[in-house]
Scaffold this active site. Structure first.
Site, short mmCIF file in Angstrom:
data_model
loop_
_atom_site.label_atom_id
_atom_site.label_comp_id
_atom_site.label_asym_id
_atom_site.label_seq_id
_atom_site.Cartn_x
_atom_site.Cartn_y
_atom_site.Cartn_z
N GLU A 198 0.82 -1.11 0.18
CA GLU A 198 -0.10 0.14 -0.04
C GLU A 198 0.88 1.21 -0.03
O GLU A 198 0.40 2.11 -0.47
CB GLU A 198 -0.98 -0.01 1.21
CG GLU A 198 -2.24 -0.96 1.16
CD GLU A 198 -1.68 -2.27 1.48
OE1 GLU A 198 -0.47 -2.65 1.80
OE2 GLU A 198 -2.51 -3.23 1.70
N PHE B 173 -11.52 -7.75 13.55
CA PHE B 173 -10.39 -8.30 13.05
C PHE B 173 -9.98 -7.38 11.86
O PHE B 173 -10.85 -6.80 11.23
CB PHE B 173 -10.62 -9.74 12.28
CG PHE B 173 -9.56 -10.17 11.20
CD1 PHE B 173 -8.30 -10.33 11.71
CD2 PHE B 173 -9.95 -10.44 9.90
CE1 PHE B 173 -7.35 -10.96 11.09
CE2 PHE B 173 -8.93 -10.68 9.19
CZ PHE B 173 -7.48 -10.95 9.71
N GLN B 174 -8.62 -6.93 11.94
CA GLN B 174 -8.36 -6.09 11.13
C GLN B 174 -9.06 -4.51 11.15
O GLN B 174 -9.41 -3.69 10.00
CB GLN B 174 -8.33 -6.44 9.63
CG GLN B 174 -7.54 -7.52 9.08
CD GLN B 174 -7.37 -7.85 7.88
OE1 GLN B 174 -8.15 -7.43 6.96
NE2 GLN B 174 -6.05 -8.23 7.56
N LYS C 150 -17.56 -1.75 5.51
CA LYS C 150 -18.36 -2.43 4.28
C LYS C 150 -19.62 -2.31 4.21
O LYS C 150 -20.12 -2.49 3.38
CB LYS C 150 -17.66 -4.03 4.97
CG LYS C 150 -17.80 -4.84 3.85
CD LYS C 150 -17.33 -6.35 4.30
CE LYS C 150 -17.01 -7.41 3.26
NZ LYS C 150 -16.33 -8.46 3.74
N MET D 72 23.72 9.79 2.98
CA MET D 72 23.59 11.16 3.83
C MET D 72 23.80 11.05 5.35
O MET D 72 24.52 11.71 5.87
CB MET D 72 22.22 11.52 3.42
CG MET D 72 21.91 12.84 4.13
SD MET D 72 22.89 14.06 3.48
CE MET D 72 22.22 14.64 2.03
#
Ligand SMILES: Cc1ncc(C[n+]2csc(CCOP(=O)(O)OP(=O)(O)O)c2C)c(N)n1
Ligand SMILES: [Mg+2]
Lengths: 570, 164
Positions: A64, A126-127, A176, A484
């Site tokens: 993602e 969940f999630q 959902k 760097m």
């Protein structure tokens, strides 16, 4: 003009009834969105189902974070709002860095995330992750859609807020059950948010004060920022600068807005900016910020920035004016409108002495690429890119030494042709952002300059490049270290290279080959020019792993918080 | 410098999170924050008491104005606002102290909300200053628990003026 988003839309008699997910897709299509970036998961299955035969191009990233940086690169290159989709929980939290990155650099994005059903919110299902709460400080605005009837209005607002005024990322979290609810679909009402005034008219008196100061100034400088890109103000800035001999320095985000090869261009100021750029600001009697943040990496010690100058600041976001630096001449408003007024108010005036001084400063303090002693100098590889690309390509960087060399040495001639993570300094930005750039403007070649560290932060996106056959030309400045940070350790921590050297790195050319991307590794300074040319001239994706001098440093350097002319001498 | 900031905002879920989040994120010092409905159910009024120099206050107001839901932000001088605060204070009140406390209650003009076996809960209302004074006067008695609402303010229409 009050509009309550909770009031159900009066369904016109022939309004189609769609599921929330179908309505989202239909809305995106009707708004002209033709490219999405994303990654599916449990709580966005309805949305992906609606996308299945929608005809919208969806780019399946491999993470993602890759998807959102790609949407960001797409937005910066095209000027359109980038759209990214992720599932709830881990999908949404994987967007966090990309949101913060876009927020810092004012990039218009809309992120649509799936969420557990409204009935489960708050129960640690969940999630489930509170992405609404998580994203408050790193978005311009955000929504949790609780009522399906609000969905379309919220989407319309989200796109409007993301792209108007000072742009930024907006997150829309869609449970959902909102995706599966049936809602009437009609064109969304005109967006009106009474509390939000994205581009207030400039005050005439403020612009007049600026015009008067500019007319009186002997050594004026424009300090141009990302706001000039957003408002497409390049033509006005060029005209005003040329008519009045105003020198121009550009922030990292504005690079290319004023052509780097213009006699009045002084390139990048600040920590790793050109010496001539900082010296000119030091001599100037009027510094005019144009859609820029006066970032600490540019300003350094505020008490010693532009010591002889009055400071004017034009910005669409009044909160930026006076935030870091006290400003003598504040001008709030849309930059393009202000510049148009200025062009009317400021009489053209030649300043030959100042123009000569600018040219002379550049002659006296050029960027010198040290001669190679065995290994390839990274600067030489970057200069070769600049020569071959000749201002025509989109150059995307990652973050680190190579980024600063690119900022110094790539000659950009147009806006939206140099993409870099400026405010957040996000390693791993470059590869996915380059993917987005190729999709924004398929005709324009895209070159990525990455470090060996940052390249490994989103290396999985090589698969995305292969899958869609995206012509990203990858150049890795491979110094075998986190250059760097190593440089800071060399200068300020007695060369105690704590965790900055990679005793092991994979062979990036071999990795590229495994992903089906023509790849090559070079180590001989004599090969650089031809290899870069071959990379850029061969159609399709390609990768060039350039083994460079490991202990090269980015100079000049003004250490953090020091004054404008405190150049670090090694 | 202590100042009252009065905010009118769209009454949307999350607006208070946005305001409170901004305060901590930008490192401002806030003494109290109070939110509630206005005459218009779609609009919420949020009153903050903040400390900071003029430069900080200017930044605070600009940052608040930038929030999408914020309609209006005012720094209101005490003299140009009606202000008020409520406090519930439970003090320990053993029999030997009780009359002393009740005396004070009369002087301070506060109400008794609850009488416990060896405690009294007092209900104090008034301007921020009078609530402060009342609470201070109760210090010598053991304060067992206290809840204050934080200041709410209603900016005055032009011409009105309040002696605080
Ligand atoms: C995500 C993230 N983690 C850490 C850093 C700190 N950081 C800044 S530059 C840098 C080194 C980058 O190394 P490399 O990608 O190899 O580029 P180089 O400097 O060597 O050109 C690091 C670790 C960062 N900017 N971003
Ligand atoms: Mg490196």
């Amino acid at each position: 003009m009050k509009r309550s988003p909770s009031a159900a839309k009066p369904a016109s008699p022939n309004a189609a009834t769609l599921s929330g997910a179908e309505a989202i897709v239909r809305f995106l299509k009707d708004s002209g969105v033709d490219t999405l970036f994303g990654y599916p998961g449990g709580q966005v299955i309805p949305l992906y189902d609606a996308l299945y035969d929608s005809g919208i191009k969806h780019i399946l990233a491999r993470h993602e974070q890759g998807a959102i940086h790609a949407a960001d690169g797409y937005a910066r290159t095209s000027g359109r709002t980038g759209v990214v989709i992720a599932t709830s929980g881990p999908g949404a939290t994987n967007l966090v860095t990309g949101l913060a990155n876009a927020h810092m650099d004012s990039v218009p994005l809309v992120a649509i995330t799936g969420q557990v059903p409204t009935t489960s919110i708050g129960s640690d299902s969940f999630q489930e992750a509170d992405i609404y709460g998580i994203s408050i400080p790193i978005t311009k605005y955000n929504y949790l859609v609780k009522n399906p009837a609000d969905l379309l209005d919220i989407l319309a607002e989200a796109f409007y807020i993301a792209s108007s005024g000072r742009p930024g990322p907006v997150l829309v979290d869609v449970p959902k059950d909102v995706q599966t609810a049936q809602i009437p679909y009609g064109p969304p009402a005109e967006v009106s948010i009474p509390s939000y005034n994205p581009s207030p008219q400039p005050h005439k008196e403020e612009v007049e004060a600026l015009a008067a100061a500019l007319s009186r100034s002997l050594r004026p400088i424009f300090y141009v920022g990302g706001g000039a890109v957003t408002t497409e103000s390049a033509p006005e800035i060029l005209r005003l600068a040329e008519e009045s001999d105003v020198a121009v320095v550009s922030s990292l985000l504005a690079k290319g807005t004023f052509p780097d090869d213009h006699p009045l261009s002084l390139g990048l100021p600040g920590m790793h900016g050109a010496k001539y750029s900082n010296l000119a600001i030091n001599e100037s009697d009027l510094v005019v910020g144009l859609g820029v943040r006066f970032d600490d990496r540019v300003v350094g010690d505020v008490r010693r920035f532009a010591p002889l100058a009055r400071v004017a600041h034009v910005d669409i976001d009044p909160a930026e004016i006076g935030k870091r630096l006290s400003v003598d001449i504040p001008v709030s408003g849309d930059l393009k409108l202000v510049l148009k007024l200025l062009l009317k108010l400021v009489k053209a005036k030649k300043r030959p002495a100042w123009r000569e001084r600018v040219v002379k400063l550049k002659e006296e303090h050029p960027f010198v690429i040290p001669a190679a002693k065995g290994a390839i100098k990274p600067q030489a590889a970057i200069r070769a890119i600049s020569e071959v690309a000749n201002g025509e390509a989109v150059v995307v960087t990652d973050v680190g030494q190579h980024q600063m060399w690119a900022a110094q040495l790539i000659a950009a001639k147009k806006p939206r042709r140099f993409l870099s993570s400026g405010g957040l300094g996000t390693m791993g930005y470059g590869l996915p952002a380059a993917i987005g750039a190729t999709l924004a403007d398929p005709g324009v070649p895209v070159v990525l300059v990455s470090g060996d560290g940052g390249f490994q932060m989103n290396i999985q996106e090589l698969a995305t490049i292969r899958q869609y056959d995206l012509p990203v030309k990858i150049v890795i400045s491979n110094n075998g270290c986190l250059g760097m940070v190593r440089q800071w350790q060399e200068f300020f921590f007695q060369k105690r290279y704590s965790q900055t050297i990679f005793p092991y790195n994979p062979n990036f050319a071999e990795i590229g080959q495994v992903y089906g991307i023509p790849s090559r590794r070079i180590a001989d300074p004599g090969e650089v020019q031809a290899a870069v040319r071959a990379l850029l001239e061969t159609p399709g994706p390609g990768l060039l792993d350039v083994l460079v001098e490991p202990e090269e440093n980015v100079l000049p350097m003004i250490p953090a918080g020091k004054g404008q002319t405190d150049f670090f001498e090694n | 410098m202590k100042k009252i900031i009065s905010i009118l905002a769209r009454n949307r879920p999350g607006v208070l999170s946005h305001v409170a989040g901004l305060v901590t994120r930008r490192g401002y010092n806030v003494e109290s924050i109070a939110a509630g409905p206005t005459e218009n159910h779609a609009i919420t009024r949020i009153t903050l008491v903040v400390t900071g120099d003029a430069k900080v206050l200017e930044q605070v107001t600009k940052q608040f104005r930038k929030l999408v839901d914020i309609i209006k932000v005012d720094i209101v001088p005490h003299s140009l606002a009606l202000t008020g605060e409520l406090a519930l204070v439970t003090v320990s009140a053993p029999p030997e102290k009780r009359s002393e406390i009740l005396n004070l209650v009369g002087v301070l003009g506060v109400k008794i909300k609850n009488v416990g076996e060896d405690s009294l809960t007092l209900f104090i209302s008034g301007s921020a200053r009078s609530v402060d004074a009342a609470v201070k006067a109760l210090y010598p008695f053991e304060i067992k628990s206290m809840a204050r609402t934080g200041l709410v303010a209603l900016p005055l229409e032009k011409g009105e003026e309040e002696e605080d």
